[in-house]
Design a protein around this motif. Structure first.
Motif, PDB file in Angstrom:
ATOM      1  N   HIS A 156       0.815  -1.012   0.160  1.00  0.00           N
ATOM      2  CA  HIS A 156      -0.287   0.184   0.241  1.00  0.00           C
ATOM      3  C   HIS A 156       0.779   1.194  -0.387  1.00  0.00           C
ATOM      4  N   ALA A 157       0.454   2.292  -0.826  1.00  0.00           N
ATOM      5  CA  ALA A 157       1.240   3.314  -1.110  1.00  0.00           C
ATOM      6  C   ALA A 157      -0.136   4.584  -0.974  1.00  0.00           C
ATOM      7  N   ASP A 158       0.223   5.770  -0.167  1.00  0.00           N
ATOM      8  CA  ASP A 158      -0.581   6.895  -0.711  1.00  0.00           C
ATOM      9  C   ASP A 158      -0.013   7.255  -2.611  1.00  0.00           C
ATOM     10  N   GLU A 159      -1.022   7.542  -2.893  1.00  0.00           N
ATOM     11  CA  GLU A 159      -1.383   7.539  -4.382  1.00  0.00           C
ATOM     12  C   GLU A 159      -0.530   8.075  -5.021  1.00  0.00           C
ATOM     13  N   ASP A 160      -0.579   9.370  -4.797  1.00  0.00           N
ATOM     14  CA  ASP A 160       1.086  10.741  -5.560  1.00  0.00           C
ATOM     15  C   ASP A 160       2.090  10.336  -5.456  1.00  0.00           C
ATOM     16  N   ALA A 161       2.579   9.176  -3.727  1.00  0.00           N
ATOM     17  CA  ALA A 161       3.883   8.439  -3.788  1.00  0.00           C
ATOM     18  C   ALA A 161       3.694   7.990  -4.944  1.00  0.00           C
ATOM     19  N   ALA A 162       2.832   7.306  -5.188  1.00  0.00           N
ATOM     20  CA  ALA A 162       2.936   6.445  -6.038  1.00  0.00           C
ATOM     21  C   ALA A 162       3.613   6.423  -7.844  1.00  0.00           C
ATOM     22  N   LEU A 163       2.549   7.182  -7.988  1.00  0.00           N
ATOM     23  CA  LEU A 163       2.306   8.146  -9.288  1.00  0.00           C
ATOM     24  C   LEU A 163       3.816   9.089  -9.878  1.00  0.00           C
ATOM     25  N   ALA A 164       3.902   9.041  -8.810  1.00  0.00           N
ATOM     26  CA  ALA A 164       5.496   9.713  -8.687  1.00  0.00           C
ATOM     27  C   ALA A 164       6.394   9.078  -9.134  1.00  0.00           C
ATOM     28  N   ARG A 165       6.706   7.761  -8.682  1.00  0.00           N
ATOM     29  CA  ARG A 165       7.824   6.895  -8.962  1.00  0.00           C
ATOM     30  C   ARG A 165       7.092   6.533  -9.898  1.00  0.00           C
ATOM     31  N   ALA A 166       6.087   5.892 -10.576  1.00  0.00           N
ATOM     32  CA  ALA A 166       5.779   5.457 -11.332  1.00  0.00           C
ATOM     33  C   ALA A 166       5.953   6.727 -12.580  1.00  0.00           C
ATOM     34  N   LEU A 167       6.339   7.894 -12.501  1.00  0.00           N
ATOM     35  CA  LEU A 167       5.906   8.493 -13.750  1.00  0.00           C
ATOM     36  C   LEU A 167       7.913   8.762 -13.757  1.00  0.00           C
ATOM     37  N   ALA A 168       8.171   8.950 -13.255  1.00  0.00           N
ATOM     38  CA  ALA A 168      10.513   8.500 -13.105  1.00  0.00           C
ATOM     39  C   ALA A 168      10.201   7.900 -13.653  1.00  0.00           C
ATOM     40  N   ARG A 169       9.465   6.520 -13.126  1.00  0.00           N
ATOM     41  CA  ARG A 169      10.610   4.791 -13.961  1.00  0.00           C
ATOM     42  C   ARG A 169       9.579   5.346 -15.648  1.00  0.00           C
ATOM     43  N   ASP A 170       8.792   5.956 -15.610  1.00  0.00           N
ATOM     44  CA  ASP A 170       8.194   5.395 -17.219  1.00  0.00           C
ATOM     45  C   ASP A 170       8.215   6.609 -18.124  1.00  0.00           C
ATOM     46  N   MET A 171       8.787   7.441 -18.225  1.00  0.00           N
ATOM     47  CA  MET A 171       8.593   9.023 -18.544  1.00  0.00           C
ATOM     48  C   MET A 171       8.570   8.965 -19.695  1.00  0.00           C
ATOM     49  N   THR A 172      10.056   8.759 -20.430  1.00  0.00           N
ATOM     50  CA  THR A 172      10.506   8.223 -21.110  1.00  0.00           C
ATOM     51  C   THR A 172      10.240   7.556 -21.975  1.00  0.00           C
ATOM     52  N   ALA A 173       9.660   6.638 -21.455  1.00  0.00           N
ATOM     53  CA  ALA A 173       9.041   5.758 -22.097  1.00  0.00           C
ATOM     54  C   ALA A 173       7.434   5.958 -23.413  1.00  0.00           C
ATOM     55  N   LEU A 174       7.216   6.898 -21.978  1.00  0.00           N
ATOM     56  CA  LEU A 174       5.638   7.491 -22.990  1.00  0.00           C
ATOM     57  C   LEU A 174       5.482   8.710 -22.981  1.00  0.00           C
ATOM     58  N   GLY A 175       7.263   9.640 -23.861  1.00  0.00           N
ATOM     59  CA  GLY A 175       6.858  10.361 -24.195  1.00  0.00           C
ATOM     60  C   GLY A 175       7.023  12.053 -23.946  1.00  0.00           C
ATOM     61  N   GLY A 176       7.530  11.898 -22.029  1.00  0.00           N
ATOM     62  CA  GLY A 176       7.677  12.983 -21.432  1.00  0.00           C
ATOM     63  C   GLY A 176       6.935  13.014 -20.248  1.00  0.00           C
TER      64      GLY A 176
END
Length: 223
Positions: A156-176
């Motif tokens: 379990h994680a706060d949604e904002d924290a999970a989202l921040a990690r996901a964006l940092a991981r996938d930002m390049t692959a998803l076009g910025g």
């Protein structure tokens, strides 16, 4: 790895190591996108390796549907990601049931080459009766899978924290950052909200870990 994370992993590994269901132990690592499931599963497999049990960690990317199926409801559809991303029928029929009571213990290593989108029909392995098999993915406690796990670890994680990690991981692959944020909001986070609303996975899991800060996780439940 911080001492607190190592201690949590050791506690869970010891708990799982004591479970002897009479067939390979089927462990799911569940949680929303970006919560840290894959890293946690790898770390848990390493911790389990310190016990006397053989450990297998299966790659969830190898159990997706083909690209056409994944996108048939639209490439930004949250409902489409929830319903069509993973080939859970193959996971159930070719991994979890063969590893369960009365099964052959011969299981599929993968059913899809994610990079090439090629279906794989013949890559199998055989598990020993005392093996621990770990699989991490979102949506592992949907109705068709829930009774096929021997243990489920829910992160379990706060949604904002999970989202921040996901964006940092996938930002390049998803076009910025802008494109990645839009994709997560409309597809991935939306799918996770459907899952949380329909299945209440945090309540149903046998093991729950507060994972908002991966360096300082806390065990909420261990049963």
């Amino acid at each position: 790895m911080t001492p607190q994370r190592a201690d949590v992993l050791r506690r869970i590994a010891d708990h799982l190591g004591a479970m002897r269901p009479g067939h390979p132990l089927r462990v799911g690592v569940d949680g929303v996108c970006g919560v840290g499931k894959s890293t946690f599963a790898r770390d848990l497999a390493a911790a389990m390796g310190q016990t006397d049990r053989p450990v297998v960690h299966l790659d969830s990317d190898a159990f997706h549907h083909v690209r056409e199926r994944r996108r048939r409801q639209g490439h930004l559809s949250g409902r489409g990601y929830y319903e069509d991303a993973y080939d859970f029928d193959a996971l159930a029929d070719r991994v979890l049931r063969p590893l369960g009571p009365g099964g052959t213990r011969t299981y599929a290593v993968r059913v899809l080459d994610f990079a090439s989108d090629a279906v794989i029909a013949d890559e199998t392995a055989h598990a020993s009766g005392d093996a621990v098999v770990i699989f991490d993915a979102t949506f592992l406690q949907r109705d068709e899978l829930r009774d096929l796990w021997d243990a489920v670890v829910y992160l379990h994680a706060d949604e904002d924290a999970a989202l921040a990690r996901a964006l940092a991981r996938d930002m390049t692959a998803l076009g910025g950052e802008e494109s990645a944020r839009a994709a997560y909001e409309s597809r991935y986070a939306a799918a996770c909200r459907i899952y949380l609303d329909e299945q209440d996975p945090r309540r149903r899991a046998s093991i729950v870990v507060e994972h908002t800060d991966p360096d300082r996780p806390q065990v909420e439940r261990l049963t």
